[in-house]
Design an enzyme around this catalytic site. Structure first.
Site, short mmCIF file in Angstrom:
data_model
loop_
_atom_site.label_atom_id
_atom_site.label_comp_id
_atom_site.label_asym_id
_atom_site.label_seq_id
_atom_site.Cartn_x
_atom_site.Cartn_y
_atom_site.Cartn_z
N GLU A 289 19.69 -52.32 18.94
CA GLU A 289 18.55 -52.62 19.81
C GLU A 289 18.00 -54.01 19.55
O GLU A 289 16.88 -54.16 19.06
CB GLU A 289 17.43 -51.61 19.51
CG GLU A 289 17.81 -50.16 19.63
CD GLU A 289 16.73 -49.22 19.10
OE1 GLU A 289 16.03 -49.57 18.13
OE2 GLU A 289 16.60 -48.14 19.67
N TYR A 332 2.14 -64.01 11.16
CA TYR A 332 3.25 -63.92 10.20
C TYR A 332 3.62 -65.25 9.55
O TYR A 332 4.68 -65.36 8.94
CB TYR A 332 4.54 -63.42 10.90
CG TYR A 332 4.42 -62.28 11.83
CD1 TYR A 332 3.98 -61.04 11.38
CD2 TYR A 332 4.78 -62.40 13.16
CE1 TYR A 332 3.89 -59.97 12.25
CE2 TYR A 332 4.70 -61.33 14.04
CZ TYR A 332 4.26 -60.12 13.57
OH TYR A 332 4.18 -59.06 14.42
N CYS A 359 -11.35 -70.74 19.11
CA CYS A 359 -12.41 -70.90 18.12
C CYS A 359 -11.98 -70.27 16.78
O CYS A 359 -12.69 -69.45 16.20
CB CYS A 359 -13.69 -70.25 18.62
SG CYS A 359 -14.24 -70.99 20.14
C1 LIG Z 1 12.72 -49.40 16.86
C2 LIG Z 1 12.90 -50.85 17.10
N1 LIG Z 1 14.04 -51.26 17.68
C3 LIG Z 1 14.26 -52.57 17.93
C4 LIG Z 1 13.31 -53.53 17.59
C5 LIG Z 1 13.60 -54.95 17.90
O1 LIG Z 1 13.59 -55.79 16.82
P1 LIG Z 1 14.05 -57.31 16.98
O2 LIG Z 1 13.29 -57.86 18.15
O3 LIG Z 1 13.66 -57.95 15.71
O4 LIG Z 1 15.51 -57.29 17.25
C6 LIG Z 1 12.12 -53.14 16.96
C7 LIG Z 1 11.12 -54.13 16.58
O5 LIG Z 1 10.09 -53.88 16.05
C8 LIG Z 1 11.90 -51.76 16.72
O6 LIG Z 1 10.78 -51.32 16.16
#
Ligand SMILES: Cc1ncc(COP(=O)(O)O)c(C=O)c1O
Length: 428
Positions: A289, A332, A359
């Site tokens: 993902e 961050y 601000c």
């Molecule tokens: C469950 C899950 N999948 C995928 C991602 C995507 O992460 P990235 O954008 O760092 O690839 C996140 C990011 O927080 C996540 O919580």
């Protein structure tokens, strides 16, 4: 690999800044600043790279919409065949507006609202990644009166990784997912509930990770659970989703700070096959993902310099945006590399602090910039496609910026700038 270098399309041969083949000054003049420019040439290269690498290994690539989701972007991704992770009704509605096929959408979230669970039950998404027992109980109650739904169990595998570290946390450091000690009970709950079908398992281990090893460790833990669930006859599908979090370089000189996606996919596929064969279970359907690794480098933020001033030893450059359109440096301490974007300067470099106009102290970045940088110049910050616009706020009642696509020398608006009047629309 169709691997992507840090957006090398940025600098034209005369040294001026081009985004998607369009001069940055032209884009700023056409749409105003602050402006988020998404270079679709870079985006398409990145999508293509992911798909060509992952597909031969049978790994599904789902874009994580939390990094950035707009209707035009969702349409763009859908046309290229990516699956999509949503984590709110707002993201689902955006995907629907883009005509995303529901079966390609997954719903995440550790505190899903009733409306979100109803969207799952109504079949507006293909599967729900369930995070906790309360959610299971609520989803089952809704699904019972409608139809069975596919669920994937989000597991806290106890592995947490970030750019330069990987630790087994024992599961204490994150609110997400089922603790390992609760997984059997969660699976038993699903098994006893005809309205829920266990489709697979999921674990996401962190962000900006550049080492493939923690992902393999994560896979090992998930495989153990998967094998047990398979032997118990609890699985209606074979999904094993390994999350996102693949690192991208934030500085043009740090190309090595990037996840090696081919190595990652190969390592995951080989390991899954080996463990499945050893245990005599079907090889799982792996999924990843990526959010940041697909959209971050396509994005460049353009700002107009509003003021330059010396305070003690520091030279401050104040731009017309800031933490409201990019909260990452404040949240961050993220680095976004700055470029002078409206002209070519041969002036010597000087350390400057680029600040937003809110601000707050609102520091965006400290970096060397040409000594002659002046009010009216255009400043670009690189690698701002992910977690900037999607995290933008109206602090100080600033308007959210416009977002455009630029590619092949052409550009178009994909999200227009908010107007001050629109900020009144929720006031009663
Ligand atoms: C469950 C899950 N999948 C995928 C991602 C995507 O992460 P990235 O954008 O760092 O690839 C996140 C990011 O927080 C996540 O919580």
């Amino acid at each position: 690999m169709a691997s992507l270098m840090y957006n090398t399309n940025i600098r034209a041969t005369d040294g001026s800044i081009q985004l998607g083949g369009c001069p940055a000054s032209e884009l700023a003049a056409s749409y105003g600043t602050p402006l988020l420019v998404l270079d679709t040439d870079v985006l398409d290269q990145q999508i293509e790279a992911f798909l060509t690498i992952a597909r031969p290994f049978g790994i599904e690539v789902a874009y994580a919409g939390k990094a950035l989701l707009l209707t035009a972007l969702a349409r763009h991704l859908s046309m290229r065949g990516l699956a999509l992770d949503c984590c709110s009704l707002g993201e689902i509605v955006t995907a629907e507006a883009a005509g995303y096929p529901p079966e390609l959408i997954s719903l995440h979230g550790c505190a899903k609202t009733t409306e979100e669970l109803q969207a799952v039950v109504a079949g507006r998404v293909g599967r729900s990644i369930v995070d906790n027992f309360d959610e299971l109980v609520r989803l089952a109650a809704l699904a019972r009166s409608e139809r069975p739904v596919a669920v994937v169990l989000r597991v806290n595998t106890g592995i947490e990784a970030h750019t330069h570290e990987c630790v087994r946390t024992g599961g204490d450091n994150t609110k997400f997912g089922f603790a390992l000690s609760d997984v059997d009970r969660a699976i038993a709950f699903i098994q006893a509930e005809p309205a829920l079908r266990l489709q697979g398992l999921h674990a996401h281990i962190g962000s900006q990770i550049i080492d493939a090893d923690p992902f393999v460790l994560n896979l090992d833990v998930l495989m153990e659970l998967y094998v047990r669930a398979h032997h118990g006859g609890f699985l209606h599908g074979h999904d094993l989703i390994l999350g996102g979090g693949f690192g991208v370089p934030m500085h043009p000189d740090e190309e090595h700070e990037r996840m090696d996606i081919p190595r990652l996919c190969q390592a995951l596929a080989q390991r899954a096959q080996q463990l499945a064969e050893q245990a005599g279970v079907p090889v799982p359907h792996l999924g990843i993902e990526p959010g940041r690794a697909i959209i971050a480098e396509a994005g460049t933020s353009l700002y107009r310099v509003s003021a330059v001033k010396q305070q003690g030893k520091r030279r401050f450059v104040i731009v017309d945006g800031g933490m409201t359109d990019n909260p990452r440096p404040a949240l961050y301490q993220s680095y976004h590399h700055p470029f002078l974007a409206s002209r070519v300067s041969s002036a010597a470099g000087q350390l400057m602090t680029v600040c937003g106009r809110t601000c707050e102290n609102d520091e965006l970045v400290q970096a060397e910039l040409p000594r002659d940088l002046a009010t009216g110049d255009l400043l670009a910050l690189g690698v701002t496609g992910a977690y900037t616009y999607s995290m933008a706020s109206n602090y100080n009642r600033f308007s959210r910026p416009a977002v455009i696509f630029a590619g092949q020398g052409e550009h178009r608006l994909v999200a227009r700038r908010e107007t001050p009047d629109e900020l009144l629309r929720y006031d009663v």
